[in-house]
Structures are given as structure tokens and as C-alpha cells.
Design a protein around this motif. Structure first.
Motif, PDB file in Angstrom:
ATOM      1  N   ASP A 163     -46.091  -1.340   0.093  1.00 12.77           N
ATOM      2  CA  ASP A 163     -44.995  -0.878  -0.746  1.00 12.77           C
ATOM      3  C   ASP A 163     -44.208   0.285  -0.160  1.00 12.77           C
ATOM      4  O   ASP A 163     -43.303   0.809  -0.811  1.00 12.77           O
ATOM      5  N   SER A 164     -44.529   0.707   1.071  1.00 15.06           N
ATOM      6  CA  SER A 164     -43.866   1.887   1.620  1.00 15.06           C
ATOM      7  C   SER A 164     -43.540   1.705   3.095  1.00 15.06           C
ATOM      8  O   SER A 164     -44.182   0.924   3.804  1.00 15.06           O
ATOM      9  N   LEU A 165     -42.537   2.450   3.537  1.00 13.10           N
ATOM     10  CA  LEU A 165     -42.191   2.566   4.947  1.00 13.10           C
ATOM     11  C   LEU A 165     -42.509   4.002   5.352  1.00 13.10           C
ATOM     12  O   LEU A 165     -42.010   4.946   4.728  1.00 13.10           O
ATOM     13  N   ILE A 166     -43.329   4.179   6.375  1.00 15.92           N
ATOM     14  CA  ILE A 166     -43.757   5.496   6.830  1.00 15.92           C
ATOM     15  C   ILE A 166     -43.232   5.708   8.250  1.00 15.92           C
ATOM     16  O   ILE A 166     -43.443   4.856   9.120  1.00 15.92           O
ATOM     17  N   VAL A 167     -42.575   6.821   8.484  1.00 12.52           N
ATOM     18  CA  VAL A 167     -42.053   7.138   9.814  1.00 12.52           C
ATOM     19  C   VAL A 167     -42.536   8.528  10.211  1.00 12.52           C
ATOM     20  O   VAL A 167     -42.407   9.480   9.431  1.00 12.52           O
ATOM     21  N   TYR A 168     -43.100   8.647  11.405  1.00 12.82           N
ATOM     22  CA  TYR A 168     -43.439   9.945  11.980  1.00 12.82           C
ATOM     23  C   TYR A 168     -42.423  10.274  13.061  1.00 12.82           C
ATOM     24  O   TYR A 168     -42.172   9.456  13.955  1.00 12.82           O
ATOM     25  N   THR A 169     -41.805  11.443  12.959  1.00  7.95           N
ATOM     26  CA  THR A 169     -40.842  11.874  13.959  1.00  7.95           C
ATOM     27  C   THR A 169     -41.422  13.017  14.776  1.00  7.95           C
ATOM     28  O   THR A 169     -42.254  13.789  14.300  1.00  7.95           O
ATOM     29  N   ASN A 170     -40.959  13.113  16.000  1.00  8.55           N
ATOM     30  CA  ASN A 170     -41.296  14.237  16.873  1.00  8.55           C
ATOM     31  C   ASN A 170     -39.981  14.822  17.373  1.00  8.55           C
ATOM     32  O   ASN A 170     -39.298  14.207  18.195  1.00  8.55           O
ATOM     33  N   ARG A 188     -43.617  13.828   8.857  1.00 11.87           N
ATOM     34  CA  ARG A 188     -43.806  12.552   8.170  1.00 11.87           C
ATOM     35  C   ARG A 188     -42.651  12.311   7.212  1.00 11.87           C
ATOM     36  O   ARG A 188     -42.262  13.191   6.440  1.00 11.87           O
ATOM     37  N   HIS A 189     -42.096  11.093   7.232  1.00 10.55           N
ATOM     38  CA  HIS A 189     -41.017  10.678   6.331  1.00 10.55           C
ATOM     39  C   HIS A 189     -41.468   9.374   5.666  1.00 10.55           C
ATOM     40  O   HIS A 189     -42.077   8.523   6.319  1.00 10.55           O
ATOM     41  N   ALA A 190     -41.161   9.200   4.400  1.00 16.20           N
ATOM     42  CA  ALA A 190     -41.618   7.998   3.711  1.00 16.20           C
ATOM     43  C   ALA A 190     -40.618   7.584   2.639  1.00 16.20           C
ATOM     44  O   ALA A 190     -39.873   8.411   2.097  1.00 16.20           O
ATOM     45  N   ILE A 191     -40.624   6.283   2.350  1.00 10.98           N
ATOM     46  CA  ILE A 191     -39.753   5.743   1.304  1.00 10.98           C
ATOM     47  C   ILE A 191     -40.373   4.450   0.785  1.00 10.98           C
ATOM     48  O   ILE A 191     -41.140   3.791   1.494  1.00 10.98           O
ATOM     49  N   LYS A 192     -40.078   4.118  -0.455  1.00  8.93           N
ATOM     50  CA  LYS A 192     -40.552   2.856  -1.011  1.00  8.93           C
ATOM     51  C   LYS A 192     -39.828   1.689  -0.330  1.00  8.93           C
ATOM     52  O   LYS A 192     -38.612   1.726  -0.138  1.00  8.93           O
ATOM     53  N   TRP A 193     -40.591   0.684   0.035  1.00  5.68           N
ATOM     54  CA  TRP A 193     -40.017  -0.502   0.667  1.00  5.68           C
ATOM     55  C   TRP A 193     -39.427  -1.414  -0.405  1.00  5.68           C
ATOM     56  O   TRP A 193     -40.062  -1.696  -1.412  1.00  5.68           O
ATOM     57  N   LYS A 194     -38.188  -1.864  -0.186  1.00  3.23           N
ATOM     58  CA  LYS A 194     -37.521  -2.722  -1.167  1.00  3.23           C
ATOM     59  C   LYS A 194     -37.728  -4.191  -0.809  1.00  3.23           C
ATOM     60  O   LYS A 194     -37.661  -4.573   0.371  1.00  3.23           O
TER      61      LYS A 194
END
Length: 344
Positions: A137-144, A215-221
Motif C-alpha cells: 500500500d505504500s511507495l518508499i524512497v530513500y534519498t542521499n 526517507r520519503h513515503a506515500i500511499k500507493w494509488k
């Protein structure tokens, strides 16, 4: 959503996030401002953008803003970016968040020349690399975010989700179908933060070589399809009330971490908050007679602690350096306890 991860997978993830590629490439951010009801957008804007894309491709990040609330492709977070660009009408176009005027075929060569002039394969002062994964249910992105040269100021890093192949109405695109549906590309759909300009990724005097993992996150549609989704990062510098473009990147959107979405019965992934954390990390669930360790992303042990019979507990992590950390341990039943967090 809680995920069950084995220890082996956790250590693989540790190595993976410690090696987020941050290319020292300088790219442009190309942002047309359009609307589905706009006839000139259909006739001039969309074809001009398509022609520019064919000429510059990897030298720029394309992000079509639809800030009009009556456009069928309206995105609320496009509005704040649009307000900063301050267009005089539709279709307009901006490069690096600076308005270039009305978008039409007559300025194509000018825009291509500016994108080419901005591009550099090895001289960026700052950039943000990323890796991502999905849960159900989520999209998780780690940025550097990496600073290749010393900087001073307030910097923000945003993760932007754009979508291709959206079958939707467009006024006046083709004389044969003047008011019909077409496939729209590069449409900004979401920003993975509350702000349209991302989250803080550096402030004050920043030394050359500094890296900041977040860490960045959002609900996946359910309407999104991975094959039509693109992820991009943009680094901004806040000056007074404006956000000044620094760099954009899409290297990393093909770097997926599938092992982080694999379920296993080997362990329990702990619930912790806040994440990212600045000083105090909270564990709201009961943990009985458990010894836990905190590891840096390179596997180095930095902290150990024991938990008795407690209804939730907390630990001080204020002394830890910024970056990604992993928690592991074993409870009294022999189950592996695991978690990960980002220290701001």
C-alpha cells in the motif's frame, strides 16, 4: 503496514542503502504549465514539449505541471511550484523554475540550447540519488543528498512522481480530434512530502562531501502502474520565501529494492517513531526481555540496550551522526527483532 524481514535480507538492505549512487551530473528541470481545457496547450504546448524531449532526453527532467483546478489532470502540489514560477497564462514554460514565456514552436530552439548549456556530466555542486521499493500500500524512497562542494544555506530535497500514458481529454490537440482524448506524458501526480519542495536536507555551513540520507513515503494509488510511473529528485535552496533550483536527477528510478517487500517468517519488523528521528526514538509496543543493537549502514555496531517488561520504551539517539541505521535483536521466544530508521 508491518513487513516481516529475515536478518539476511536486512543486512543486504544495509549494504544497499549505504551505496545509493549520487551522480555528479547537472541537469535542468523542464516544466511546462498546461491544462486539459487549454486549446493552445493542445495545439502548441504539448507538441513543442515532445519535440524538445526528443532532442535533449537525459539532459533534463520533464515535469508537466497542471495547476488549474479545472484541469482533468490537476495536481494540488503543482500549484505551489506554479505560484513560484508565476506564469502569465497557459501554456507557459519554465526551466529551473524560471519563467521563459509562452510555450510555442518558435522558442523550441532557445529552450533546447539552454538545456544543453546547463548540462554537465561531472561538475554538479549538489545532487540527490535515490532507491525505492513498494509495499502493498505504500511507495518508499530513500534519498542521499550529496554536497560535492561546500555550501551555505538551507537546502531541501523533494521526490516527485510523474506519470506517462494517461489517457485523458485535451482541447485542440489535433484538427481531426479537436476535443478528444490523448496520451499525456510527464504529468506531475504527487510529491512524496507535505511540501511541494520536499524536506530539509542540509542547513548552515555544509562541508564538501557531506551526505544526507532521508526517507520519503506515500500511499500507493491503485490507478498507478509501475511501468508508467517515473521518480525524480530535485534539490532546492531556500532563499527568503523562494526555493531556488539546484539540481534534478532520475538516475535511481530503475534501482528497486525488491528484497525489502519480501515477507518472511524469520523475524518481526518493529514499529518505531518518529522516522526520520532527531533525538528520541519511541517503541510503542511491548517488548519483554529483549536485547537490541543499533548498527550503522556499513554494519558497525554503535549502541546496545536491553528492554525488560515495559509498556513501550524510548531511547536517545541524539549523539548519532546523520544517516541510515538498523536495529536488530532477539526476543525471549527466539524471534528476530528488526527495524530501520533515519537519523536527521
Amino acid at each position: 503496514m508491518k513487513k516481516m524481514l529475515s536478518l539476511a535480507l536486512l543486512l543486504t538492505a544495509s549494504s544497499l542503502y549505504a551505496q545509493i549512487e549520487v551522480p555528479q551530473v547537472q541537469k535542468s528541470l523542464y516544466t511546462p504549465l498546461e491544462a486539459t481545457w487549454c486549446g493552445y496547450c493542445g495545439k502548441n504546448g504539448i507538441p513543442t514539449t515532445a519535440a524538445i524531449y526528443q532532442e535533449v532526453k537525459v539532459k533534463a527532467i520533464f515535469m508537466d505541471l497542471q495547476p488549474s483546478s479545472t484541469s482533468a489532470l490537476y495536481a494540488s502540489k503543482a500549484k505551489a511550484i506554479s505560484n513560484q514560477i508565476n506564469p502569465t497564462g497557459y501554456p507557459s514554460v519554465a526551466i529551473n523554475a524560471k519563467l521563459k514565456g509562452v510555450l510555442h514552436p518558435g522558442i523550441k530552439n532557445q529552450l533546447v540550447a539552454e538545456i544543453n548549456a546547463n548540462y554537465s556530466a561531472n561538475s554538479a555542486e549538489v545532487n540527490a540519488g535515490f532507491q525505492w521499493y513498494r509495499t502493498e500500500d505504500s511507495l518508499i524512497v530513500y534519498t542521499n543528498t550529496k554536497y560535492f562542494q561546500a555550501q551555505n544555506g538551507d537546502f531541501y530535497t523533494g521526490v516527485y512522481l510523474t506519470q506517462d500514458s494517461i489517457w485523458e481529454y485535451q482541447a485542440n490537440y489535433d484538427a481531426n480530434i479537436p476535443n478528444g482524448n490523448i496520451y499525456h506524458n510527464h504529468i506531475l501526480r504527487e510529491v512524496l512530502s507535505k511540501s511541494s519542495f520536499g524536506i530539509p536536507s542540509g542547513t548552515g555551513a555544509i562541508a564538501s562531501g557531506t551526505e544526507h540520507i532521508q526517507r520519503h513515503a506515500i500511499k500507493w494509488k491503485s490507478t498507478w502502474k509501475e511501468e508508467h510511473i517515473h521518480l525524480n529528485t530535485v534539490v532546492w535552496k531556500k532563499e527568503n520565501n523562494k526555493y531556488v533550483f539546484q539540481n534534478a536527477n532520475n538516475i535511481g528510478e530503475k534501482v528497486k529494492a525488491p528484497e525489502l517487500s519480501v515477507e518472511s517468517n524469520d523475524g518481526v519488523f518493529l514499529e518505531i517513531y518518529p522516522n526520520p528521528v532527531n533525538s528520541t526514538l519511541f517503541f510503542p509496543k511491548d517488548q519483554e526481555n529483549t536485547r537490541l543493537t543499533i548498527l550503522q549502514s556499513d554494519g558497525k555496531l554503535v549502541k546496545q540496550f536491553e528492554i525488560g517488561n515495559q509498556n513501550g520504551f524510548q531511547i536517545d539517539v541524539s549523539e548519532l551522526a546523520q544517516g541510515l541505521y538498523f536495529i536488530q535483536g532477539t526476543d525471549e521466544n527466539g524471534r528476530k527483532i528488526q527495524a530501520r530508521f533515519v537519523k536527521e
